[in-house]
Design a protein around this motif. Structure first.
Motif, PDB file in Angstrom:
ATOM      1  N   ALA A  99      58.634 -23.239  -9.368  1.00 40.35           N
ATOM      2  CA  ALA A  99      59.445 -22.080  -9.452  1.00 40.35           C
ATOM      3  C   ALA A  99      59.665 -21.517  -8.065  1.00 40.35           C
ATOM      4  N   ARG A 100      58.534 -21.701  -7.011  1.00 37.87           N
ATOM      5  CA  ARG A 100      58.892 -21.308  -5.808  1.00 37.87           C
ATOM      6  C   ARG A 100      59.912 -22.341  -5.087  1.00 37.87           C
ATOM      7  N   THR A 101      59.743 -23.501  -5.310  1.00 33.34           N
ATOM      8  CA  THR A 101      60.635 -24.585  -4.781  1.00 33.34           C
ATOM      9  C   THR A 101      62.227 -24.223  -5.307  1.00 33.34           C
ATOM     10  N   MET A 132      60.534 -33.499   1.083  1.00 32.94           N
ATOM     11  CA  MET A 132      59.007 -33.461   1.411  1.00 32.94           C
ATOM     12  C   MET A 132      58.624 -32.008   0.976  1.00 32.94           C
ATOM     13  N   TYR A 133      57.441 -31.925   0.195  1.00 30.51           N
ATOM     14  CA  TYR A 133      56.951 -30.489  -0.191  1.00 30.51           C
ATOM     15  C   TYR A 133      55.899 -30.156   0.804  1.00 30.51           C
ATOM     16  N   ASN A 134      56.118 -29.190   1.626  1.00 28.66           N
ATOM     17  CA  ASN A 134      55.318 -28.496   2.793  1.00 28.66           C
ATOM     18  C   ASN A 134      54.555 -27.406   2.506  1.00 28.66           C
ATOM     19  N   ASN A 135      54.514 -26.689   1.438  1.00 30.46           N
ATOM     20  CA  ASN A 135      53.854 -25.490   1.113  1.00 30.46           C
ATOM     21  C   ASN A 135      52.385 -26.077   1.100  1.00 30.46           C
ATOM     22  N   GLN A 136      51.681 -25.039   1.646  1.00 27.09           N
ATOM     23  CA  GLN A 136      50.067 -25.203   1.704  1.00 27.09           C
ATOM     24  C   GLN A 136      49.503 -24.149   0.990  1.00 27.09           C
ATOM     25  N   ILE A 137      48.233 -24.386   0.306  1.00 32.90           N
ATOM     26  CA  ILE A 137      47.553 -23.213  -0.408  1.00 32.90           C
ATOM     27  C   ILE A 137      46.467 -22.928   0.466  1.00 32.90           C
ATOM     28  N   ILE A 178      57.996 -33.139  -6.476  1.00 34.92           N
ATOM     29  CA  ILE A 178      57.233 -33.074  -7.472  1.00 34.92           C
ATOM     30  C   ILE A 178      55.820 -33.657  -7.158  1.00 34.92           C
ATOM     31  N   GLN A 179      56.077 -34.964  -6.575  1.00 38.44           N
ATOM     32  CA  GLN A 179      54.502 -35.607  -5.952  1.00 38.44           C
ATOM     33  C   GLN A 179      53.869 -34.543  -5.164  1.00 38.44           C
ATOM     34  N   GLY A 180      54.624 -33.997  -4.390  1.00 43.49           N
ATOM     35  CA  GLY A 180      53.878 -33.134  -3.280  1.00 43.49           C
ATOM     36  C   GLY A 180      53.310 -31.987  -3.891  1.00 43.49           C
ATOM     37  N   ILE A 181      54.088 -31.592  -4.884  1.00 44.49           N
ATOM     38  CA  ILE A 181      53.299 -30.345  -5.776  1.00 44.49           C
ATOM     39  C   ILE A 181      52.286 -30.647  -6.327  1.00 44.49           C
ATOM     40  N   VAL A 182      52.160 -31.854  -7.169  1.00 49.87           N
ATOM     41  CA  VAL A 182      51.078 -32.228  -8.000  1.00 49.87           C
ATOM     42  C   VAL A 182      49.930 -32.628  -7.063  1.00 49.87           C
ATOM     43  N   ILE A 221      45.558 -25.543 -13.789  1.00 49.43           N
ATOM     44  CA  ILE A 221      46.739 -26.583 -13.487  1.00 49.43           C
ATOM     45  C   ILE A 221      48.113 -26.319 -13.568  1.00 49.43           C
ATOM     46  N   ALA A 222      48.264 -25.861 -14.686  1.00 46.16           N
ATOM     47  CA  ALA A 222      49.444 -25.602 -15.355  1.00 46.16           C
ATOM     48  C   ALA A 222      49.984 -24.328 -14.524  1.00 46.16           C
ATOM     49  N   ASP A 223      49.279 -23.205 -14.136  1.00 46.47           N
ATOM     50  CA  ASP A 223      49.624 -22.335 -13.537  1.00 46.47           C
ATOM     51  C   ASP A 223      50.094 -22.692 -11.889  1.00 46.47           C
ATOM     52  N   LEU A 224      49.230 -23.550 -11.453  1.00 42.19           N
ATOM     53  CA  LEU A 224      49.462 -24.051  -9.946  1.00 42.19           C
ATOM     54  C   LEU A 224      50.953 -24.748 -10.271  1.00 42.19           C
ATOM     55  N   ILE A 225      50.973 -25.648 -10.844  1.00 45.30           N
ATOM     56  CA  ILE A 225      52.413 -26.553 -11.069  1.00 45.30           C
ATOM     57  C   ILE A 225      53.560 -25.624 -11.349  1.00 45.30           C
TER      58      ILE A 225
END
Length: 261
Positions: free
Chosen positions: A60-62, A1-6, A209-213, A51-55
């Motif tokens: 990279a952070r992951t 599960m991806y849990n980073n919030q922006i 990946i789905q969590g990042i997107v 979008i490319a920068d965010l993904i």
């Protein structure tokens, strides 16, 4: 599960343009009193570069690589009316709403491969990342890496995921090798690509990946032809497919490396 919030911040002060970038990013201050490099949605490549920068940054952070914090930077409708430079004023008018901010690393210097040597494992991690993202912008001419507090930080993934500029045959493009890896500034040191490949494939699950997107704002995605969810699904499937077939781009990178060492 991806849990980073922006986080979302409001831009309060335009400080200075960064004219070395073709899209005219700028250093600006936000209401949390931090400085950010702002990538504007009204610039040449529009929201696709954001979008490319965010993904790219969140992948990279992951993977444990160092990237500055990202924020959504909100630009008010009245912001920039007093800006004397017409080009900048037009850019700010076209960028009302959510933009992308990257925490400004004060005092950081551009990575110079002639000055600082990167170990093989770290170099392999970054080359693998850029092959996954199809990032054409990590060359000796423009490394998009900074040295800050004696550590290497990755910035600006806006030239990644170039398939989304046409959207044609994206399934086929997801499985292609990344031939531009031959120009990667860290390729000569990247001798541990197979080891890194195993580690990173295990980390980048479809759920991650789905969590990042899912972090991409809807209004960066909606078009006249497609919904935000439809576009989001393509980004996720492109990356999931690319990870599942990573052997292809790893072999291409290894082949290219033999030609330069």
């Amino acid at each position: 599960m991806y849990n980073n919030q922006i986080r979302t911040v409001n831009v309060t002060r335009y400080v200075t343009p960064l004219r070395e970038g073709g899209s005219l990013p700028a250093i600006a201050e936000a209401d949390d009193e931090f400085l950010y490099v702002i990538k504007f949605r009204g610039a040449g490549q529009g929201v696709k570069a954001l979008i490319a920068d965010l993904i790219g940054a969140e992948v990279a952070r992951t993977l444990g690589l160092k990237v500055p914090e990202l924020v959504f930077a909100c630009l008010d409708e009245g912001f920039g009316r007093t800006e004397p430079d017409e080009e900048i004023q037009d850019l700010l008018k076209a960028s009302v709403g959510l933009n992308l901010g990257v925490h400004y690393l004060s005092g950081a210097i551009t990575y110079d491969p002639a000055v600082t040597k990167i170990d093989a494992k770290l170099a392999s991690k970054i080359v693998w990342l850029d092959c996954l993202l199809t990032n054409v912008d990590r060359t000796s001419r423009n490394t998009n890496m900074l040295m800050w507090h004696h550590e290497l930080w990755l910035i600006d993934h806006g030239a990644s995921l170039y398939f989304h500029h046409s959207w044609q045959n994206w399934e086929e493009q997801a499985k292609r090798p990344f031939v531009q890896v031959k120009d990667h500034v860290l390729l000569p040191q990247a001798s541990e690509l197979e080891t890194v490949d195993k580690e990173f494939r295990a980390l980048l699950t479809p759920e991650i990946i789905q969590g990042i997107v899912a972090l991409i704002p809807d209004n960066w995605l909606i078009t006249e032809e497609e919904t935000a969810e439809a576009r989001r699904a393509v980004y996720a499937e492109f990356l999931i497919t690319r990870i599942a077939t990573s052997e292809t781009f790893v072999k291409e990178a290894q082949h290219a490396r033999k030609a330069v060492i």
